[in-house]
Design an enzyme around this catalytic site. Structure first.
Site, PDB file in Angstrom:
ATOM      1  CB  CYS A  35      -5.984  -3.980   2.866  1.00  0.00           C
ATOM      2  SG  CYS A  35      -4.267  -3.960   3.416  1.00  0.00           S
TER       3      CYS A  35
ATOM      4  CG  HIS B  60      -6.088   0.946   4.271  1.00  0.00           C
ATOM      5  ND1 HIS B  60      -7.046   0.145   4.857  1.00  0.00           N
ATOM      6  CD2 HIS B  60      -4.970   0.203   4.213  1.00  0.00           C
ATOM      7  CE1 HIS B  60      -6.519  -1.017   5.162  1.00  0.00           C
ATOM      8  NE2 HIS B  60      -5.258  -1.019   4.790  1.00  0.00           N
TER       9      HIS B  60
ATOM     10  CD  GLU C 278      -9.771   2.345   5.055  1.00  0.00           C
ATOM     11  OE1 GLU C 278      -9.714   2.278   3.812  1.00  0.00           O
ATOM     12  OE2 GLU C 278      -9.014   1.696   5.801  1.00  0.00           O
TER      13      GLU C 278
HETATM   14  N1  GLN Z   1      -4.721  -4.038   6.340  1.00  0.00           N
HETATM   15  C1  GLN Z   1      -4.838  -5.262   5.846  1.00  0.00           C
HETATM   16  O1  GLN Z   1      -5.890  -5.690   5.407  1.00  0.00           O
HETATM   17  C2  GLN Z   1      -3.605  -6.143   5.944  1.00  0.00           C
HETATM   18  C3  GLN Z   1      -3.633  -7.374   5.084  1.00  0.00           C
HETATM   19  C4  GLN Z   1      -2.624  -8.433   5.480  1.00  0.00           C
HETATM   20  N2  GLN Z   1      -2.861  -8.876   6.816  1.00  0.00           N
HETATM   21  C5  GLN Z   1      -1.218  -7.893   5.324  1.00  0.00           C
HETATM   22  O2  GLN Z   1      -0.554  -7.633   6.306  1.00  0.00           O
HETATM   23  O3  GLN Z   1      -0.753  -7.725   4.226  1.00  0.00           O
END
Ligand code: GLN
Length: 374
Positions: free
Chosen positions: A267, A351, A353
């Site tokens: 992410c 994600h 996880e």
């Molecule tokens: N879950 C995250 O790592 C989000 C990454 C970043 N803040 C976004 O909104 O794209």
């Protein structure tokens, strides 16, 4: 007695409902999540710093809350929007109602409004700043407050939530039925991994341990030299809040690590890796948040149903000649994964996880272990 609350958006749209959680006022970017369950994991994910989360599924709070389901110690979302709050939680694991939990952590919520209308509005007009208030101010005054609030672009929120000091993590993922660690790792950990904490979710650490890692979590500002001095088998780049391009020095640090040690990013970590490679990130209209995002692995042709939470994305064209796009989102074609095989580095926007969400992509932790095994 229930108190009236208002949700006002920056574009002037207002909704009336009832206050729950903390009484007061909160300002944040209003986003929506399509997960049907896992509201506590969502609220405690530090990637939600500065955001008010609307749950599109209509009933929330029915299984209460438990410290075991926290991803990072406390709620990080600054507000919650719900169609119907369950008045009586019912689950053997529940220690506290959602209402009491949010009150205790001073997070404001609003319930009893038409969340279908709100979600459609955000999809059509984009995620935007908003205010939840139960302090009796007029909806117009609140909308004005939302209009003048600073948006997500340009905000470095990761540095603020990162750990201040390094620590070691060796706990395998817990079995939710017993609370005891599952017998995943066999014997001594095989890999020393340094994890950059940009706003880390705990379950990522558990899953790294499950594939044989001893994890040292370090602050987001740790230099490449400091990390390499620990002689890690691999470096992990975590998730986190805010604008990836605003995280101070992170792109240069990661650029200095690439090619020297296997790297795995998730992410925000994926976005920072793209920036380190000379790529570009941009703000999406309303982002991806939920547990039902279809992602295609372009190497195998397989489709995974993934958990997601992001509002920024990596620009495909900016990666040409710098990295291979390995995964795409089947809803909108955006980049979901990249790899630099020569540098033994890869990252995903989604994600693996889960927490909450499907575990289709959990194998990626094993792929990282394989890379480190050489
Ligand atoms: N879950 C995250 O790592 C989000 C990454 C970043 N803040 C976004 O909104 O794209």
């Amino acid at each position: 007695m229930t108190k009236r609350a208002v949700l006002a958006l920056a574009d002037g749209t207002t909704f009336e409902g009832r206050a729950f959680g903390a009484v007061g006022e909160t300002v944040g970017e209003v986003v929506f999540n399509t997960s049907m369950y896992g509201y506590q994991e969502i609220l405690t994910d530090p990637s939600y710093v500065g955001q008010i989360v609307t749950m599109s599924y209509p009933e929330m709070g029915n299984v209460g809350t438990t410290p075991e389901d926290e991803e990072a110690g406390k709620p990080h979302a600054v507000g919650m929007v719900v169609r119907a709050l369950a008045s009586q939680p019912s689950n053997w694991r529940s220690k506290e109602s959602l209402d009491a939990y949010l009150k205790r952590h001073n997070v404001a919520g609003i319930e009893g409004l038409d969340t279908r209308r709100l979600v459609r509005h955000l999809r059509t007009h984009g995620a935007q700043m908003g205010v939840i208030s139960s302090e009796g101010l007029s909806p117009t005054a609140l909308a004005e407050r939302a209009r003048t609030a600073h948006g997500m672009e340009g905000l470095d929120l990761a540095t603020g939530v990162s750990t201040k000091t390094p620590y070691t993590f060796t706990a395998p993922s817990p079995d939710v039925f017993t609370g005891i660690g599952e017998a995943h790792p066999q014997g001594e950990p095989r890999f020393d991994v340094v994890a950059y904490d940009y706003g880390l979710k705990k379950s990522m650490l558990h899953f790294l341990v499950d594939v044989g890692c001893r994890v040292t979590v370090v602050p987001s500002h740790t230099t490449a030299d400091e990390v390499l001095a620990r002689r890690p088998h691999g470096v992990f780049l975590a998730n986190g809040p805010g604008d990836p391009a605003a995280v101070k020095g992170a792109d240069r640090t990661v650029a200095a690590l690439l090619g020297k040690v296997p790297v795995f990013g998730i992410c925000l970590g994926h976005q920072i890796m793209a920036l380190a490679l000379g790529g570009r990130t941009y703000k999406m209209k309303f982002g991806h948040r939920g547990g039902n995002q279809p992602v295609k692995d372009l190497t195998t042709g397989k489709v995974e149903i993934t958990a997601q939470n992001h509002g920024f994305a990596v620009d495909d064209a900016s990666l040409k000649g710098k990295a291979v796009v390995t995964h795409i989102n089947l809803n909108d074609g955006t980049v979901e994964g990249l790899a630099v095989p020569d540098a033994r580095a890869f990252s995903v926007q989604y994600h693996p996880e889960a927490s909450p969400g499907p575990h289709d992509a959990r194998y990626l932790f094993g792929r990282f272990a394989k890379l480190m095994a050489g």
